[in-house]
Design a protein around this motif. Structure first.
Motif, PDB file in Angstrom:
ATOM      1  N   ASP A 134      -3.669  -6.563   4.438  1.00 47.43           N
ATOM      2  CA  ASP A 134      -2.652  -4.760   3.766  1.00 47.43           C
ATOM      3  C   ASP A 134      -1.936  -4.032   4.867  1.00 47.43           C
ATOM      4  O   ASP A 134      -1.162  -3.232   4.704  1.00 47.43           O
ATOM      5  CB  ASP A 134      -3.894  -3.483   3.235  1.00 47.43           C
ATOM      6  CG  ASP A 134      -3.233  -2.895   2.360  1.00 47.43           C
ATOM      7  OD1 ASP A 134      -2.551  -2.911   1.511  1.00 47.43           O
ATOM      8  OD2 ASP A 134      -3.279  -1.835   2.378  1.00 47.43           O
ATOM      9  N   ARG A 138       2.023  -3.173   4.234  1.00 49.58           N
ATOM     10  CA  ARG A 138       2.176  -1.620   4.271  1.00 49.58           C
ATOM     11  C   ARG A 138       3.522  -1.746   5.851  1.00 49.58           C
ATOM     12  O   ARG A 138       4.482  -0.692   5.396  1.00 49.58           O
ATOM     13  CB  ARG A 138       1.373  -1.060   4.280  1.00 49.58           C
ATOM     14  CG  ARG A 138       0.110  -1.301   3.540  1.00 49.58           C
ATOM     15  CD  ARG A 138       0.541  -0.810   2.252  1.00 49.58           C
ATOM     16  NE  ARG A 138       1.872  -1.448   1.077  1.00 49.58           N
ATOM     17  CZ  ARG A 138       1.064  -2.500   0.862  1.00 49.58           C
ATOM     18  NH1 ARG A 138       0.319  -2.936   0.799  1.00 49.58           N
ATOM     19  NH2 ARG A 138       2.496  -3.593   0.420  1.00 49.58           N
ATOM     20  N   SER A 146      -3.239   0.411   0.179  1.00 56.78           N
ATOM     21  CA  SER A 146      -3.514   0.462  -1.020  1.00 56.78           C
ATOM     22  C   SER A 146      -4.883   0.690  -1.375  1.00 56.78           C
ATOM     23  O   SER A 146      -5.467   0.786  -0.336  1.00 56.78           O
ATOM     24  CB  SER A 146      -3.833  -1.446  -0.991  1.00 56.78           C
ATOM     25  OG  SER A 146      -2.443  -2.113  -0.600  1.00 56.78           O
ATOM     26  N   GLN A 147      -5.290   0.879  -2.641  1.00 57.86           N
ATOM     27  CA  GLN A 147      -6.105   1.395  -2.826  1.00 57.86           C
ATOM     28  C   GLN A 147      -7.138   1.048  -3.037  1.00 57.86           C
ATOM     29  O   GLN A 147      -8.592   1.015  -2.294  1.00 57.86           O
ATOM     30  CB  GLN A 147      -6.146   2.265  -4.305  1.00 57.86           C
ATOM     31  CG  GLN A 147      -7.403   3.087  -5.281  1.00 57.86           C
ATOM     32  CD  GLN A 147      -7.899   4.453  -3.985  1.00 57.86           C
ATOM     33  OE1 GLN A 147      -6.993   5.178  -3.706  1.00 57.86           O
ATOM     34  NE2 GLN A 147      -9.180   4.224  -3.548  1.00 57.86           N
ATOM     35  N   SER A 148      -6.920  -0.770  -2.901  1.00 55.64           N
ATOM     36  CA  SER A 148      -7.558  -1.924  -2.983  1.00 55.64           C
ATOM     37  C   SER A 148      -8.829  -1.735  -1.574  1.00 55.64           C
ATOM     38  O   SER A 148      -9.362  -2.139  -1.497  1.00 55.64           O
ATOM     39  CB  SER A 148      -6.853  -2.927  -3.937  1.00 55.64           C
ATOM     40  OG  SER A 148      -6.291  -3.367  -2.365  1.00 55.64           O
TER      41      SER A 148
END
Ligand code: HEM
Length: 208
Positions: A134, A138, A146-148
């Motif tokens: 991630d 990004r 990411s929120q995940s």
């Protein structure tokens, strides 16, 4: 005569291909963007050659894993398998001094037990599989993490662990139960003169 239509290539084009660890890269367009300069690709010992040794002498393996450079790969040498791999998920690096000594092979620590190793490994797998990809993505799109990723960290109570020891850990399952929060209690003896401490003391200032 064969009717198969073949692509016509100029000698210059072929010379812009290089081989790194059995993988063939077309650096025609990339050469002018190369941070190390275009000249390196024009040299006789580079253009159209196997440059594995020269490449690894100047770059980290991770360079080739970046999406913008992965795209440069156009093929693989027939009958060969790439031999060089970056760190495998969750594994400890073999690069000298890249890891704390207690993780290095052959090192025995009086302080770190099997449960510490299990916690370290589980955390590293989470970072390698969830956080790192991630972060790389990004980096490319400039967006927020990411929120995940936060959700997965929260699932194993990583945020709570990062706050250090304390009451907030009580009753939580840490890293899927690899670590059990310990409760230390201090009760006064009946005569009120002494304390009975139950639990593990992890840090003693000045060793006193
Ligand atoms: C697909 C092939 C290649 C890619 C994607 C690539 C990419 C890069 C990148 C991203 C850098 C910046 C520094 C870094 O992040 O490590 C760099 C620097 C450099 N590269 Fe490459 N490179 C490639 C092939 C080569 C080859 C074949 C040579 C020489 C034989 C070379 C020589 C250099 C040099 C001299 C630097 C500058 C190092 C420094 O300033 O310390 N590169 N390259």
């Amino acid at each position: 005569m064969s009717t198969k239509s073949l692509r016509t290539l100029t000698r210059e084009e072929v010379a812009k291909w290089i081989i790194i660890d059995s993988k063939v890269y077309d650096v025609t367009r990339f050469k002018d963007l190369h941070p190390g300069g275009a000249a390196v690709f024009l040299e006789e010992e580079t253009s159209g050659q196997d440059v594995t040794e020269a490449f690894y002498g100047l770059h980290l393996h991770e360079v080739l894993l970046r999406p913008q450079y992965q795209r440069l790969q156009i093929g693989l040498i027939e009958g060969e398998e790439p031999q060089l791999h970056g760190n495998l998920t969750g594994e400890v690096s073999k690069v000298p001094y890249a890891e704390p000594s207690w993780l290095s092979e052959g090192y025995h620590s009086a302080y770190f037990k099997e449960s510490h190793r299990q916690l370290q490994k589980a955390t590293r797998i989470l970072v390698d599989e969830i956080v790192y990809p991630d972060a790389q993505a990004r980096e490319q799109d400039g967006k927020r993490p990411s929120q995940s990723v936060f959700d997965r960290m929260a699932e194993v109570n990583l945020h709570a662990m990062r706050m250090g020891p304390g009451k907030h850990l009580q009753g939580l399952s840490l890293m899927n139960g690899i670590v059990t929060p310990e409760e230390t209690t201090a009760t006064k003896t009946e005569d009120g003169k002494h304390w009975i401490v139950n639990g593990h003391k992890k840090w003693i200032t000045n060793g006193m």
